[in-house]
Design an enzyme around this catalytic site. Structure first.
Site, mmCIF file in Angstrom:
data_model
loop_
_atom_site.group_PDB
_atom_site.id
_atom_site.type_symbol
_atom_site.label_atom_id
_atom_site.label_comp_id
_atom_site.label_asym_id
_atom_site.label_seq_id
_atom_site.Cartn_x
_atom_site.Cartn_y
_atom_site.Cartn_z
ATOM 1 N N HIS A 98 -2.689 -6.069 2.608
ATOM 2 C CA HIS A 98 -3.048 -5.138 3.677
ATOM 3 C C HIS A 98 -3.893 -5.915 4.694
ATOM 4 O O HIS A 98 -4.728 -6.736 4.299
ATOM 5 C CB HIS A 98 -3.842 -3.965 3.085
ATOM 6 C CG HIS A 98 -4.215 -2.940 4.102
ATOM 7 N ND1 HIS A 98 -3.320 -1.988 4.556
ATOM 8 C CD2 HIS A 98 -5.374 -2.729 4.783
ATOM 9 C CE1 HIS A 98 -3.921 -1.229 5.464
ATOM 10 N NE2 HIS A 98 -5.165 -1.661 5.621
ATOM 11 N N ASP A 106 -2.844 1.927 -0.598
ATOM 12 C CA ASP A 106 -4.020 1.051 -0.424
ATOM 13 C C ASP A 106 -5.228 1.378 -1.296
ATOM 14 O O ASP A 106 -6.355 1.025 -0.938
ATOM 15 C CB ASP A 106 -4.467 1.059 1.058
ATOM 16 C CG ASP A 106 -3.349 0.685 2.010
ATOM 17 O OD1 ASP A 106 -2.496 -0.132 1.615
ATOM 18 O OD2 ASP A 106 -3.311 1.218 3.134
ATOM 19 N N GLY A 146 8.822 -10.215 7.756
ATOM 20 C CA GLY A 146 8.770 -10.947 6.488
ATOM 21 C C GLY A 146 8.101 -12.306 6.556
ATOM 22 O O GLY A 146 8.451 -13.195 5.780
ATOM 23 N N LEU A 150 6.947 -0.632 3.817
ATOM 24 C CA LEU A 150 6.252 0.550 4.339
ATOM 25 C C LEU A 150 6.463 1.832 3.539
ATOM 26 O O LEU A 150 5.882 2.865 3.870
ATOM 27 C CB LEU A 150 6.652 0.773 5.805
ATOM 28 C CG LEU A 150 6.190 -0.346 6.748
ATOM 29 C CD1 LEU A 150 6.679 -0.094 8.165
ATOM 30 C CD2 LEU A 150 4.673 -0.503 6.724
ATOM 31 N N LYS A 151 7.266 1.802 2.497
ATOM 32 C CA LYS A 151 7.512 3.022 1.713
ATOM 33 C C LYS A 151 6.573 3.061 0.508
ATOM 34 O O LYS A 151 6.186 2.001 -0.018
ATOM 35 C CB LYS A 151 8.962 3.037 1.211
ATOM 36 C CG LYS A 151 9.967 3.154 2.322
ATOM 37 C CD LYS A 151 10.103 4.607 2.708
ATOM 38 C CE LYS A 151 11.097 4.781 3.836
ATOM 39 N NZ LYS A 151 11.163 6.152 4.313
ATOM 40 N N LEU A 152 6.279 4.282 0.073
ATOM 41 C CA LEU A 152 5.445 4.440 -1.116
ATOM 42 C C LEU A 152 6.259 4.000 -2.339
ATOM 43 O O LEU A 152 7.461 4.255 -2.420
ATOM 44 C CB LEU A 152 5.051 5.916 -1.248
ATOM 45 C CG LEU A 152 3.827 6.224 -2.104
ATOM 46 C CD1 LEU A 152 2.580 5.527 -1.569
ATOM 47 C CD2 LEU A 152 3.576 7.733 -2.152
ATOM 48 N N ILE A 153 5.590 3.333 -3.262
ATOM 49 C CA ILE A 153 6.286 2.836 -4.457
ATOM 50 C C ILE A 153 6.395 3.981 -5.480
ATOM 51 O O ILE A 153 5.386 4.612 -5.804
ATOM 52 C CB ILE A 153 5.506 1.637 -5.056
ATOM 53 C CG1 ILE A 153 5.472 0.484 -4.048
ATOM 54 C CG2 ILE A 153 6.102 1.174 -6.372
ATOM 55 C CD1 ILE A 153 6.822 -0.049 -3.630
ATOM 56 N N ASN A 183 5.104 -13.112 5.590
ATOM 57 C CA ASN A 183 4.427 -13.367 4.300
ATOM 58 C C ASN A 183 5.452 -13.752 3.231
ATOM 59 O O ASN A 183 5.210 -14.669 2.435
ATOM 60 C CB ASN A 183 3.652 -12.123 3.856
ATOM 61 C CG ASN A 183 2.298 -12.030 4.529
ATOM 62 O OD1 ASN A 183 1.382 -12.781 4.215
ATOM 63 N ND2 ASN A 183 2.183 -11.116 5.494
HETATM 64 C C1 GRF Z 1 1.197 -7.760 7.303
HETATM 65 O O1 GRF Z 1 0.226 -7.648 8.279
HETATM 66 C C2 GRF Z 1 0.748 -7.139 6.025
HETATM 67 O O2 GRF Z 1 -0.626 -7.215 5.814
HETATM 68 C C3 GRF Z 1 1.171 -5.717 6.168
HETATM 69 O O3 GRF Z 1 2.383 -5.760 6.855
HETATM 70 C C4 GRF Z 1 2.437 -6.951 7.639
HETATM 71 C C5 GRF Z 1 3.691 -7.663 7.256
HETATM 72 O O4 GRF Z 1 3.910 -8.769 8.074
HETATM 73 N N1 GRF Z 1 1.264 -5.027 4.904
HETATM 74 P P1 GRF Z 1 5.106 -9.746 7.763
HETATM 75 O O5 GRF Z 1 6.378 -8.893 7.705
HETATM 76 O O6 GRF Z 1 4.852 -10.418 6.464
HETATM 77 O O7 GRF Z 1 5.127 -10.696 8.916
#
Ligand code: GRF
Length: 291
Positions: free
Chosen positions: A185, A226, A88, A166-169, A90
């Site tokens: 992504h 994506d 997490g 990681l799951k499809l919405i 981001n």
């Molecule tokens: C990131 O690289 C993002 O682009 C991808 O999953 C990763 C998540 O990283 N979808 P974090 O959990 O935010 O560190």
């Protein structure tokens, strides 16, 4: 209402006022966001014996006042839901920028399929409610798609931000939140995207391909992995001796900046949809510039 953008000549009396040239006078193929005003300007001048009068419309952006000079309604602070499956980082950078005040929105809820992940732990430590979706195998926790939609609706969530979810919405959520779900992504889509391209697999594939640039993409989310409309990208160099981990770290640093900047634009209602369906971001510094 259309924003007329390309002008070829300027009014001889008022050089700042552009003259329309019908051949080159184009319309920007996009919807004008609410906070872009259209101002009508008139100019008259003499050309030989003829007095010419013309009017042009041009976009006027004034955050403080509308076209009539009245105080404009301030943009409402947005309510955000962030979806996470892992560390997490981001999510943390978005939450931090909300606390700092640069982001005009608040994270109301964290949705995860992994209640023990780093992102969920951070949420709990920061007083952000954690919702589990979808149901965890053998667990009593977890919402169905329609319960998730109801929960987000009841919290009046404006936007959903996927950050390593990681799951499809489910389609119910996509329909309920049309043009309101973003994902990040770690490659320059449409390259190295789709099912199976996640985590280190993306960066390994980039290095193996010989691509000299990679970098994050932020896109709207549709029913597939994506493939939604691209909103923002940033190029990051791939170095000759990069390992996947080194490249991932360089891209992740840029992800944090790009996601925050893009969510700022989203919350400030600076996303504009071009007629062909491509979303653009209106620059904060120069309102006539789009990227
Ligand atoms: C990131 O690289 C993002 O682009 C991808 O999953 C990763 C998540 O990283 N979808 P974090 O959990 O935010 O560190």
């Amino acid at each position: 209402m259309e924003a007329q953008q390309t002008f070829s000549r300027f009014c001889p009396k008022h050089p700042s006022l552009p003259l329309p040239s019908h051949k080159k006078f184009q319309t920007l193929p996009c919807a004008v966001p609410k906070n872009l005003g259209i101002q009508r300007l008139c100019c008259s001048y003499t050309e030989g014996n003829n007095k010419r009068v013309f009017c042009v419309s041009r976009t006027v952006v004034d955050e403080a006042k509308n076209v009539k000079g009245e105080a404009a309604t301030p943009v409402r602070r947005k309510k955000l839901a962030v979806f996470v499956s892992g560390g997490g980082s981001n999510f943390k950078s978005i939450h931090q920028s909300s606390l700092k005040g640069s982001l005009h929105g608040d994270v109301l809820v964290l949705v995860t399929n992994k209640p023990d992940c780093g992102g969920a732990e951070y949420a709990r430590n920061n007083g952000i409610p954690v919702v589990v979706f979808p149901k965890v195998k053998d667990g009593s926790d977890g919402l169905s798609p329609s319960e998730l939609v109801d929960t987000l609706r009841s919290l009046q969530v404006d936007f959903i931000l996927l950050a390593g979810y990681l799951k499809l919405i489910p389609v119910e959520l996509i329909r309920a939140y049309e043009k309101s779900i973003l994902n990040i992504h770690p490659s320059l889509l449409p390259a190295f995207g789709g099912k199976g391209y996640y985590g280190m697999k993306v960066h390994k594939a980039v290095i193996a391909s010989g691509a000299r640039y990679s970098g994050p993409t932020i896109h709207f989310v549709d029913e597939h992995y994506d493939t939604g409309r691209i909103l923002a990208q940033r190029a990051v160099p791939v170095l000759a001796n990069d390992t996947a981990e080194e490249l991932a770290a360089r891209v992740l640093k840029e992800e944090h900046r790009l996601y925050v900047e893009t969510v700022e634009a989203l919350c400030e209602e600076r996303i504009v949809w071009r007629d062909d369906g491509v979303p653009l971001i209106r620059s904060k510094d120069n309102p006539n510039e789009f990227s």
